[in-house]
Scaffold this active site. Structure first.
Site, short mmCIF file in Angstrom:
data_model
loop_
_atom_site.label_atom_id
_atom_site.label_comp_id
_atom_site.label_asym_id
_atom_site.label_seq_id
_atom_site.Cartn_x
_atom_site.Cartn_y
_atom_site.Cartn_z
N ASN A 228 3.98 11.08 10.72
CA ASN A 228 5.41 11.13 10.99
C ASN A 228 5.66 12.27 11.96
OD1 ASN A 228 8.16 11.15 11.00
ND2 ASN A 228 8.42 11.91 8.91
N GLY B 243 7.15 19.99 4.54
CA GLY B 243 7.31 21.01 5.56
C GLY B 243 7.38 22.42 5.00
N GLU C 42 14.71 13.33 4.88
CA GLU C 42 15.57 13.95 5.90
C GLU C 42 16.71 13.01 6.28
OE1 GLU C 42 12.38 14.93 8.60
OE2 GLU C 42 11.65 16.41 7.13
N LYS D 71 8.33 12.93 13.47
CA LYS D 71 9.73 13.37 13.41
C LYS D 71 10.28 13.50 14.84
CE LYS D 71 8.61 15.70 9.14
NZ LYS D 71 9.08 16.52 8.06
N HIS E 199 13.37 8.20 4.53
CA HIS E 199 12.78 9.55 4.51
C HIS E 199 13.82 10.54 3.96
CE1 HIS E 199 11.02 13.32 5.85
NE2 HIS E 199 9.88 12.68 5.94
N GLU F 217 7.22 11.31 -1.73
CA GLU F 217 7.27 12.60 -1.05
C GLU F 217 8.19 13.55 -1.83
OE1 GLU F 217 6.17 12.15 3.35
OE2 GLU F 217 8.32 11.83 3.19
N SER G 3 3.16 18.26 2.96
CA SER G 3 2.20 19.29 3.36
C SER G 3 0.75 18.86 3.19
CB SER G 3 2.48 20.60 2.62
OG SER G 3 3.78 21.06 2.92
C1 PEP Z 1 6.93 14.12 6.21
O1 PEP Z 1 7.52 14.35 7.24
O2 PEP Z 1 7.06 13.02 5.68
C2 PEP Z 1 6.07 15.15 5.65
C3 PEP Z 1 5.42 14.91 4.54
O3 PEP Z 1 5.97 16.34 6.34
P1 PEP Z 1 4.88 17.50 6.11
O4 PEP Z 1 3.54 16.84 6.06
O5 PEP Z 1 5.04 18.39 7.30
O6 PEP Z 1 5.22 18.18 4.82
#
Ligand code: PEP
Length: 253
Positions: A9, A174, A98, A11, A96, A168, A214
C-alpha cells in the site's frame, strides 16, 4: 491452499519517477512467486496505468487504493469501479482505516463499495481492525465482528469464496508497533470463525486473511508463519524494494 498475498500500500507517496524506479528495483530483486502466491501493488490512481505497463509478470498486479460507492455520475473527484475495470484493474483496497478515519467511510458505505467492486469484476481487499482504546478494553473481537457483518454479510457464498480481508489493528499502522504473531493469529482465527458461522468452514478456509500494521522484513516470517495469516498488507516497508522483496519471500508456499 488459499492464496498467500503480499500487498503493497503505497498510500499517497512517491513521484511518478520514484514510482517507476521502485517497480524497476523491485523487479530486479531476487525473489520467486509460487503458484499459490500473489503480489499486489496498490498505487495512487495516476500511477495505475504506467505501473501496470511496467510489470512483466501476472503474479504481480496493480491495485487501486479506493473506489467510489456509486456508479458513474455527478460525483466530482471520485473514481468508479467501472473506470478501473475499463483500464483492466482487478483489485482495490476497500475500507482502509485511513479512509474510515479521514473520509468518514462507514461500514454501510463500505458495503456499497464492495457491491460496486463485484459489479465490475474487481476483487476487494477489505480492511478491518480496531483502534487502541478498543484493544485496551479487550473488545476487539466484537468490534471486528461488527465490521465484517455490516460490510460483508450480504454477500453470496460465491462472492465470499476466495475473498480477501486485511486485518489491520489501527494502533499498529505506521506506528512501528506490530501486533505480536500470536495476537495476529488470534484475531485471524476469530475472523475465520465468524465467516464460517455464516458461510461454512469450506468457504471460510478459502478466504485469504492478510495482516497489516508495521510489517517489515524482520517480522514478516514470524507473522506470516501463523496458520491463519495468509500474507500481509504492507505500507511503509513496501516503499523500499529490498524490504518488500524480502517480505514477499516469507509468504507460505
Ligand atoms: C497500511 O498502510 O495498510 C499499513 C499497514 O501501513 P504500515 O505497514 O506502514 O504500518
Amino acid at each position: 491452499m488459499r492464496k498467500q498475498i503480499a500487498a503493497a500500500n503505497w498510500k499517497m507517496n512517491l513521484s511518478l519517477t520514484q514510482a517507476e524506479k521502485l517497480v524497476t528495483d523491485l523487479q530486479n530483486q531476487n525473489f520467486s512467486i509460487a503458484e499459490n502466491q500473489q503480489v499486489l501493488l496498490a498505487v495512487p490512481f495516476p500511477y495505475l496505468i504506467p505501473v501496470k505497463q511496467q510489470i512483466n509478470t501476472s503474479h504481480v498486479e496493480v491495485a487501486a487504493q479506493n473506489i467510489a460507492s456509486t456508479t458513474n455520475g455527478a460525483f466530482t473527484g471520485e473514481t468508479s469501479a467501472e473506470m478501473l475495470n475499463g483500464i483492466s484493474i482487478n483489485y482495490a483496497i476497500i475500507g482502509h482505516s485511513e479512509r474510515r478515519l479521514y473520509y468518514f467511510e462507514s461500514n454501510e458505505t463500505l458495503a456499497q463499495k464492495i457491491n460496486r467492486a463485484f459489479e465490475f469484476n474487481i476483487k476487494p481487499i477489505f480492511c478491518c481492525g480496531e483502534p487502541l482504546e478498543i484493544r485496551e478494553a479487550n473488545t476487539q473481537n466484537d468490534f471486528v465482528e461488527i465490521q465484517l457483518k455490516e460490510s460483508l454479510f450480504h454477500l453470496s457464498e460465491a462472492q465470499m469464496k476466495g475473498f480477501i480481508i486485511a486485518y489491520e489493528p489501527i494502533w499498529a499502522i505506521g506506528t512501528g508497533k506490530t501486533a505480536s504473531s500470536d495476537q495476529a493469529q488470534e484475531m485471524h482465527a476469530h475472523i475465520r470463525q465468524v465467516i464460517a458461522q455464516k458461510y461454512g468452514a469450506e468457504i471460510a478456509n478459502s478466504v485469504s486473511i492478510l495482516y497489516g500494521g508495521s510489517v517489515k522484513a524482520s517480522n514478516a516470517a514470524d507473522i506470516f508463519g501463523k496458520p491463519d495469516v495468509d500474507g500481509g498488507l504492507v505500507g511503509g516497508a513496501s516503499l523500499v524494494a529490498t524490504e518488500f522483496a524480502a517480505i514477499i519471500s516469507t509468504l507460505k508456499k
